[in-house]
Design a protein around this motif. Structure first.
Motif, PDB file in Angstrom:
ATOM      1  N   ASN A   6       6.679   3.216  -4.276  1.00 23.20           N
ATOM      2  CA  ASN A   6       5.711   2.965  -5.342  1.00 23.20           C
ATOM      3  C   ASN A   6       4.358   3.608  -5.054  1.00 23.20           C
ATOM      4  N   LEU A   7       4.377   4.621  -4.207  1.00 24.19           N
ATOM      5  CA  LEU A   7       3.127   5.207  -3.764  1.00 24.19           C
ATOM      6  C   LEU A   7       3.332   6.698  -3.516  1.00 24.19           C
ATOM      7  N   ALA A   8       2.481   7.510  -4.074  1.00 20.14           N
ATOM      8  CA  ALA A   8       2.588   8.956  -3.850  1.00 20.14           C
ATOM      9  C   ALA A   8       1.502   9.378  -2.867  1.00 20.14           C
ATOM     10  N   PHE A   9       1.882  10.167  -1.888  1.00 15.60           N
ATOM     11  CA  PHE A   9       0.969  10.525  -0.812  1.00 15.60           C
ATOM     12  C   PHE A   9       0.902  12.039  -0.664  1.00 15.60           C
ATOM     13  N   VAL A  24      -2.036  -4.605   6.379  1.00 15.62           N
ATOM     14  CA  VAL A  24      -2.244  -3.731   5.230  1.00 15.62           C
ATOM     15  C   VAL A  24      -1.253  -4.144   4.154  1.00 15.62           C
ATOM     16  N   LYS A  25      -1.784  -4.516   2.985  1.00 12.11           N
ATOM     17  CA  LYS A  25      -0.905  -4.909   1.891  1.00 12.11           C
ATOM     18  C   LYS A  25      -1.126  -3.997   0.697  1.00 12.11           C
ATOM     19  N   VAL A  26      -0.015  -3.471   0.162  1.00 12.00           N
ATOM     20  CA  VAL A  26      -0.082  -2.667  -1.048  1.00 12.00           C
ATOM     21  C   VAL A  26       0.631  -3.456  -2.136  1.00 12.00           C
ATOM     22  N   GLY A  27      -0.117  -3.799  -3.200  1.00 12.87           N
ATOM     23  CA  GLY A  27       0.431  -4.751  -4.159  1.00 12.87           C
ATOM     24  C   GLY A  27       0.560  -6.063  -3.423  1.00 12.87           C
ATOM     25  N   LYS A  49       9.071   1.704   3.372  1.00 14.25           N
ATOM     26  CA  LYS A  49       9.651   1.520   2.038  1.00 14.25           C
ATOM     27  C   LYS A  49       8.600   1.562   0.935  1.00 14.25           C
ATOM     28  N   ILE A  50       7.324   1.416   1.313  1.00 13.60           N
ATOM     29  CA  ILE A  50       6.262   1.372   0.332  1.00 13.60           C
ATOM     30  C   ILE A  50       6.206   2.674  -0.477  1.00 13.60           C
ATOM     31  N   ALA A  51       6.717   3.738   0.113  1.00 12.73           N
ATOM     32  CA  ALA A  51       6.667   5.047  -0.540  1.00 12.73           C
ATOM     33  C   ALA A  51       7.333   5.061  -1.911  1.00 12.73           C
ATOM     34  N   MET A  55      -1.982   3.138   4.780  1.00  9.74           N
ATOM     35  CA  MET A  55      -1.667   2.633   3.443  1.00  9.74           C
ATOM     36  C   MET A  55      -0.342   3.198   2.950  1.00  9.74           C
ATOM     37  N   ALA A  56      -0.014   4.410   3.409  1.00  6.81           N
ATOM     38  CA  ALA A  56       1.250   5.030   3.022  1.00  6.81           C
ATOM     39  C   ALA A  56       2.416   4.459   3.821  1.00  6.81           C
ATOM     40  N   GLY A  57       2.118   3.598   4.794  1.00  2.06           N
ATOM     41  CA  GLY A  57       3.165   2.979   5.591  1.00  2.06           C
ATOM     42  C   GLY A  57       3.737   3.897   6.659  1.00  2.06           C
ATOM     43  N   LEU A  58       3.008   4.954   7.006  1.00  2.00           N
ATOM     44  CA  LEU A  58       3.509   5.917   7.992  1.00  2.00           C
ATOM     45  C   LEU A  58       2.993   5.607   9.393  1.00  2.00           C
TER      46      LEU A  58
END
Lengths: 234, 126
Positions: A72-75, A58-61, A68-70, A47-50
């Protein structure tokens, strides 16, 4: 909202995740529970795109999860988030320089709340202080999604309590989607709305925390045990 | 430290019970303002949605009133405290009687035992 659609992750022959489909709704707090090696960390990294899935999406938003998803996402990763040679305030400045949504104001508040000394070096911090610093770094960001991978690992009960209080105080409820993996179910339960049980790379169960208490009179830990027991018998 | 919760009941209703008990004991006065949802969530170490539900439930029972833009207040209705105290009494007695019966006591024996206890006090059993 985070959508997992038929995701599978293979490491060589071993399947870390096996055809998982699930939707995390916006603004809710989820717990992902499960034994070691059940795929908890893999799902988080995905989910963190790593980590990319071998199959599935996997879709976030509305966006596909990638590096690049990072933005808008804190991990909060279970390992390797801190630089040992940095002082606490250098760590904070570094995060501030990397993420445009990083709030110095929130970081200052959290420094007080977490009782951290900004001049201390990361390498000289205790495990508990490091855990608190990591949480400070992710909670200072204003993101739609907050992923916490084993935030309690190796921490004593007092520190765990501080961390739970920190979450309650600083999460943006109803706006932030929060997903937490953990073994320390009892401590985190009052904060969770939904719980998911992973085992051998698959979702074994999914429940609403208060409904389980209301309908079955069970805490999540008891529910977990009863779920697994029933399956063993059949 | 955040309070511990029993597993047998939803957390939202355990917090509601706690507020009712504080009201009956006089630790909360009629018309007193309750902490905001957020503050209460932090004090209790629970999800704010849970507190939202607690306040909703208390409002349904007539124990609290929500005033728009001002917050949640304990009711000022005179009879409420007396009514709640009766409810709690009933619950406690019911649980006590059930326990006594479950160890095989007749109602007559329960009666005698309570009377003796009240006369002699706890020390009488030492």
């Amino acid at each position: 909202m985070i959508e997992l659609t038929h995701i599978t992750k293979e490491y060589g022959k071993r399947k870390s995740l096996n055809d998982v489909t699930f939707t995390f709704e916006k603004g809710k707090v989820y717990g992902i529970l499960g034994p070691n090696g059940s795929g908890k960390s893999t799902i988080m990294k995905m989910m963190a795109g790593l980590v990319y899935p071998s199959k599935g999406i996997v879709k976030v938003g509305e966006k596909k999860a990638d590096r690049k998803i990072a933005s808008n996402l804190a991990f909060l990763a279970s390992e390797g988030m801190l630089y040992p040679s940095f002082k606490i305030d250098q760590m904070i400045d570094f995060f501030h320089s990397q993420y445009s949504d990083f709030s110095m104001e929130k970081a200052e508040e959290l420094l007080v709340f977490m009782e951290l000394d900004r001049h201390q070096k990361v390498s000289q911090l205790s495990k508990g202080q490091q855990g608190r610093l990591k949480l400070l770094l992710v909670l200072s960001r204003q993101t739609d999604v907050l992923l916490l991978d084993e935030p309690f690992m190796g921490l004593d009960p007092m520190v765990r309590d501080t961390i739970v209080k920190g979450l309650v105080s600083f999460i943006d409820y109803g706006k932030q989607t929060v997903i937490i993996t953990t073994h320390e179910i009892t401590e985190i339960e009052p904060v969770l709305e939904e719980a998911i049980v992973l085992e051998k790379g698959q979702i074994r169960a999914h429940c609403n925390v208060e409904e389980i208490r209301e309908e079955q009179g069970l805490s999540i830990l008891e529910w977990l045990k009863s779920t697994f027991k029933q399956e063993d018998v059949s | 430290m955040s309070a511990e919760f029993k597993t047998s009941k939803p957390i939202y209703s355990q917090i509601a019970d706690r507020i009712i008990q504080q009201f009956v004991r006089g630790e909360l006065s009629p018309g007193e303002k309750l902490p905001s949802v957020r503050e209460m969530a932090i004090q209790s170490g629970v999800n704010p949605n849970t507190i939202q539900r607690t306040y909703g439930e208390l409002e349904r029972l007539g124990v609290v009133e929500t005033k728009r833009g001002q917050g949640t207040f304990m009711t000022e209705e005179n009879d409420m405290k007396r009514k709640l105290r009766l409810d709690i009494q009933q619950e406690m007695i019911a649980a006590f009687i059930e326990n006594m019966r479950s160890i095989g006591l007749e109602d007559r024996e329960i009666h005698e035992s309570v009377n003796r206890f009240l006369k002699e006090g706890e020390s009488g059993h030492d």
